[in-house]
Write an enzyme that holds these catalytic residues in place. Structure first.
Site, mmCIF file in Angstrom:
data_model
loop_
_atom_site.group_PDB
_atom_site.id
_atom_site.type_symbol
_atom_site.label_atom_id
_atom_site.label_comp_id
_atom_site.label_asym_id
_atom_site.label_seq_id
_atom_site.Cartn_x
_atom_site.Cartn_y
_atom_site.Cartn_z
ATOM 1 N N HIS A 358 0.794 -1.233 0.000
ATOM 2 C CA HIS A 358 0.000 0.000 0.000
ATOM 3 C C HIS A 358 0.823 1.278 0.000
ATOM 4 C CE1 HIS A 358 -4.151 -1.519 0.583
ATOM 5 N NE2 HIS A 358 -3.543 -2.538 1.151
ATOM 6 N N LYS A 557 -9.327 13.593 4.241
ATOM 7 C CA LYS A 557 -8.439 12.424 4.251
ATOM 8 C C LYS A 557 -7.488 12.592 5.427
ATOM 9 C CE LYS A 557 -7.239 13.507 -0.067
ATOM 10 N NZ LYS A 557 -7.143 12.335 -0.918
ATOM 11 N N ARG A 558 -6.748 11.539 5.778
ATOM 12 C CA ARG A 558 -5.742 11.674 6.828
ATOM 13 C C ARG A 558 -4.882 12.912 6.540
ATOM 14 N NH1 ARG A 558 -1.711 7.960 6.458
ATOM 15 N NH2 ARG A 558 -2.545 7.315 4.459
ATOM 16 N N LYS A 563 -0.051 14.336 1.195
ATOM 17 C CA LYS A 563 -1.383 14.593 0.646
ATOM 18 C C LYS A 563 -1.611 16.090 0.396
ATOM 19 C CE LYS A 563 -3.570 10.463 2.704
ATOM 20 N NZ LYS A 563 -4.358 9.819 1.627
ATOM 21 N N THR A 665 -8.838 6.217 -2.553
ATOM 22 C CA THR A 665 -10.189 5.726 -2.822
ATOM 23 C C THR A 665 -11.183 6.858 -2.580
ATOM 24 O OG1 THR A 665 -10.228 4.844 -0.571
ATOM 25 C CG2 THR A 665 -9.824 3.275 -2.367
ATOM 26 N N LYS A 669 -14.828 7.990 -4.569
ATOM 27 C CA LYS A 669 -16.132 8.267 -3.950
ATOM 28 C C LYS A 669 -16.671 9.625 -4.413
ATOM 29 C CE LYS A 669 -14.290 6.024 0.157
ATOM 30 N NZ LYS A 669 -13.597 6.354 1.435
#
Ligand code: PLP
Length: 820
Positions: A358, A557-558, A563, A665, A669
């Protein structure tokens, strides 16, 4: 074998009985929480019948079955709430809506009373939860295996703009969904020593013994009577209280071993900045693996009577390396407990085990100090050494003159300068163990799988060219469209039929309709309702008013540097400065929404949360700005919050540095719910753009090759700041303390990091990001054009169902034919 589907009358009866019990206990009128528990109890009864039927059908398949029974081992399952899903799957939502309203309660208010089962951190855990749904939908014989964390990860609060963590006591009032299996209890040991018997057989004598108790959580299919199972282990002390200590009056000593055992059940990811935190984490991993494999072996022996065909009948899948002890534990059980030879045991293990990677970040690759491993798992260490010895001998035969290759691929990092932790400590490499013991290894999006074999696993890919492949992630359309977005679901049903719920590829039927102006208006009307719901939530939780017709620009998100939530905040500051400089210009009003948890020991991520609040406080209260710009941080991000936020998003921020996000992911969504994406050429963004057309995504930023090239020539972030007046002004304002009441120290470290290292290239991508945001504004002004893009996005999302993902795993990893 299968019982008839429960009718709504059956459920209503079961519900009324359960409700009477609840009211009896409560002694008051039916509040929404009692109704929720009663409904859950009623559903659980019905699911229990389906569970028994499913198990009976699976047990009678025998060896002719083409698909092996899958055992999906994961330290995380981010399940969220269960009641809405169960009611939809059992097709009983109408019956219960009526039953609730007879009690004066609305269905959504009752559903809200359920706590999220937040037994995960982020995407990896949510993926596992989506997979359980698809296991049921695809009728796959399977078990998900995890731990029953009492306090999840943590509950996030915000005080004075800073994250505060508290235990997430989600089971405080009980968990109506779980089924305890008193007959399923297995011993799990730690520590001790290895004894050699007269026969030469080796036997581990642990110093500490725990018991793993099974609790099942049943996940229903929506289009059949099948269910899948999440089996969660709860750790208990083997011995009762120490009676002698108790009699002495030393009550703490009498129970010390019970507390130590219970600590395994407390939280996911104990803070690993301390030695005792690391010990606990390794114990949790070993505990999950040992209990699950003992359970598997017991079931296999019940069905087949002997172990020879275990690998042919069972798949053991490792969701990242957290359960990577599985091959060592399986070898131990087969060798020491069941008397198989090494070769027999190794053949079975290699057939059974497969592994999903991952992350490409070398610092995220799990390793354990040999010293710690040996202290807790002495027999497993022997087995790892033996696997390594045989593996390296084979490598040596293949590449006799490459000593450095042996060092690089060894299951043991011998320390020295090459280890990430310095200090020369020897460590066990869990990814290496997973690869060597697996028959298949996959990445989670095309780019990630490609980089995986070119970078971190290049040596292994050379040794085992057929082992590596890609399976792009997906999300379950049941939760992420049908449940989260009833308005859009109904609209789709009317336009293209209901088949998309089971076969998401049917969304393609929307493509020829995308230019239909009336469809566009309907899509925007549904979006507006969802935005109103989110606006209400923001008002309720934060006391803040946002404009429903502003562009909802969302990043949830985290919180992590890669990110790049910080890049988002920098853009917000730039926009703020531009609005203040020219308030009369024709601004597209924006509401920027951010949510996410920062790992408790991750100081930089916490600083990003604080900066978001500081910037938000200034902008949101500046009268010159008004509705033109708002910045909102919603605390305690989780599945249920995501279900409220995602359907309300106009714009989805997927802006990781190219080459860092394995798949994502969340990106899927959002697009499924009609948000357009502003994104980098990273992870599954790429395949999404290819699926619905690159013109229908706002892409920007350096691509992986360009990131590498820039780093090769020597990246100088200051250079980008000096050249860009807008970026310069943004950095100045933060450094000066414009958002921290003049405190220029608060963000010094953060600013210095961006100016000097900027590992994730925010400065390099800033200008292009701002330009992409301008394209977003321009398109948003044109309602019809925006709506057409929305329709094209949805129409192209068919392949991103987790049903497709699981079908690929079945075809290439879990079927008998994948064994070659
Ligand atoms: C989907 C999801 C994630 C993963 O989001 P990414 O944007 O892919 O990182 C994390 N947490 C929750 C609660 C989710 O639903």
């Amino acid at each position: 074998m299968t019982t008839a589907a429960p009718s709504s009358a059956d459920l209503t009866v079961a519900f009324q009985q359960a409700l009477r019990r609840e009211l009896h206990v409560a002694g008051t009128a039916a509040g929404p929480r009692a109704l929720m528990r009663a409904a859950a109890n009623a559903c659980r009864e019905l699911l229990g019948q389906r569970w028994a039927d499913t198990q009976a059908a699976d047990a009678s398949r025998g060896l002719k079955a083409e698909v092996r029974r899958v055992h999906y081992l994961s330290m995380e399952f981010l399940m969220g709430r269960a009641l809405g899903n169960a009611l939809a799957a059992l097709k009983l939502d109408d019956a219960l809506r009526a039953a609730f309203s007879a009690e004066g309660q609305a269905l959504p208010d009752v559903l809200e009373r359920e706590n999220d089962a937040a037994l995960g951190n982020g995407g990896l855990g949510r993926l596992a939860a989506c997979f359980l749904d698809s296991f049921a939908e695809l009728k796959l014989p399977s078990f998900g295996y995890g731990l029953r964390y009492q306090y999840g990860m943590f509950a996030q609060g915000v005080q004075g703009g800073r994250q505060v963590e508290a235990p997430d006591d989600w089971m405080a009032l009980g968990n109506p969904w779980e089924v305890m299996r008193p007959e399923l209890r297995y011993p799990v040991g730690f520590g001790g020593r290895v004894e050699v018997e007269a026969s030469g057989a080796r036997r581990w004598v642990p110093a500490e013994a725990l018991v793993a108790q099974a609790y099942d959580f049943i996940v229903p299919a929506h289009h059949s009577e099948r269910v899948s199972t999440l089996r969660q282990w709860h750790a208990q002390a083997e011995a009762p209280i120490d009676f002698a200590a108790f009699c002495r009056g030393d009550h703490q000593a009498a129970a010390a071993h019970r507390v130590a055992a219970d600590a395994l059940n407390w939280v996911l990811y104990p803070d690993d900045s301390t030695e005792s935190g690391r010990v606990l984490r390794l114990k949790q991993e070993a505990f999950l693996v040992s209990a699950s494999l003992q359970d598997l072996i017991a079931r296999h022996l019940r069905e087949f009577g002997s172990l020879e065909q275990l690998g042919r009948a069972n798949a053991i899948h490792l969701n990242d390396t957290h359960p990577a002890l599985a091959p060592a534990e399986l070898m131990r059980l087969l060798l020491d407990e069941h008397g198989l030879s090494w070769d027999q045991a190794w053949t079975i293990t290699r057939q059974a085990v497969s592994y999903t990677n991952h992350t490409l970040m070398p610092e995220a690759l799990e390793t354990w100090p040999v010293r710690l491993f040996e202290a807790l798992l002495p027999r497993h260490l022997e087995i790892v050494y033996e696997i390594n010895h045989r593996f390296l001998a084979q490598v040596k035969r293949q590449f006799p003159d490459d000593a450095d290759l042996l060092r690089r691929v060894s299951l043991i990092d011998e320390g020295g300068q090459h280890g990430h932790f310095g200090g020369g400590e020897r460590r066990v490499r869990m990814a290496a163990l997973s690869i060597v013991a697996s028959h298949r290894v996959n990445g989670v999006a095309a780019l990630h799988s490609d980089l995986m074999v070119k970078t971190i696993f290049a040596d292994y890919a050379r040794l085992f060219p057929d082992r590596f492949h890609n399976v792009t992630n997906g999300v379950t359309p049941r939760r992420w469209l049908q449940q989260a977005n009833p308005g859009l679901s109904t609209l789709l049903d009317g336009r293209i039929g209901t088949g998309w719920r089971h076969d998401l590829e049917e969304l393609a039927k929307l493509k020829p309709l995308a230019a239909d102006v009336r469809l566009g208006e309907q899509l925007l009307a549904v979006k507006r309702e969802n935005k109103q719901r989110l606006a209400d939530r923001i008002r309720r939780d934060l006391g803040m008013t946002v404009a429903v017709d502003s562009l909802f620009d969302v990043q949830i998100k985290r919180i992590h540097e890669y990110k790049r939530q910080l890049l988002n905040v920098l853009h917000v500051v730039a926009r703020y400065q531009a609005i203040v400089a020219d308030p009369r210009a024709d601004w597209v009003p924006r509401t920027v929404v951010i949510a996410g948890k920062a790992a408790s020991a991750y100081a930089m991520a916490k600083a990003i949360i604080q900066l978001t609040h500081d910037v938000g406080r200034v902008i949101n209260s500046d009268p010159r700005v008004g509705d033109r710009l708002k910045l909102v941080f919603l605390p305690n991000y989780g599945v249920s919050l995501a279900e409220t936020i995602i359907p309300a998003a106009d714009l989805s921020e997927q802006i990781s540095t190219a080459g860092t996000e394995a798949s994502g992911t969340g990106n899927m969504k959002f697009a499924l719910n009609g948000a357009l994406t502003i994104g980098t050429w990273d992870g599954a963004n790429i395949e999404m753009a290819q699926a619905f057309g690159e013109d229908n995504m706002f892409t920007f930023g350096l691509r992986t090759e360009q990131v590498d090239a820039l780093k090769r020539v020597g990246y100088e972030p200051r250079h980008f700041v000096e050249q860009n007046a807008q970026l310069h002004a943004v950095m100045e304002a933060i450094a000066r303390g414009d958002f921290s009441q003049g405190d220029s120290g608060r963000y010094r470290a953060l600013v210095d990091r961006l100016l000097n290292q900027d590992v994730y290239l925010l400065m390099a991508d800033f200008a292009d990001y701002v330009k992409a945001q301008e394209r977003v504004d321009a398109l948003f002004r044109d309602r019809t054009a925006w709506a057409e893009r929305v329709a094209l996005n949805i129409a192209g999302m068919g392949m991103f169902s987790s049903d497709r993902t699981i079908q690929e795993y079945i075809d290439r990893v879990w079927s008998v034919k994948s064994l070659g």
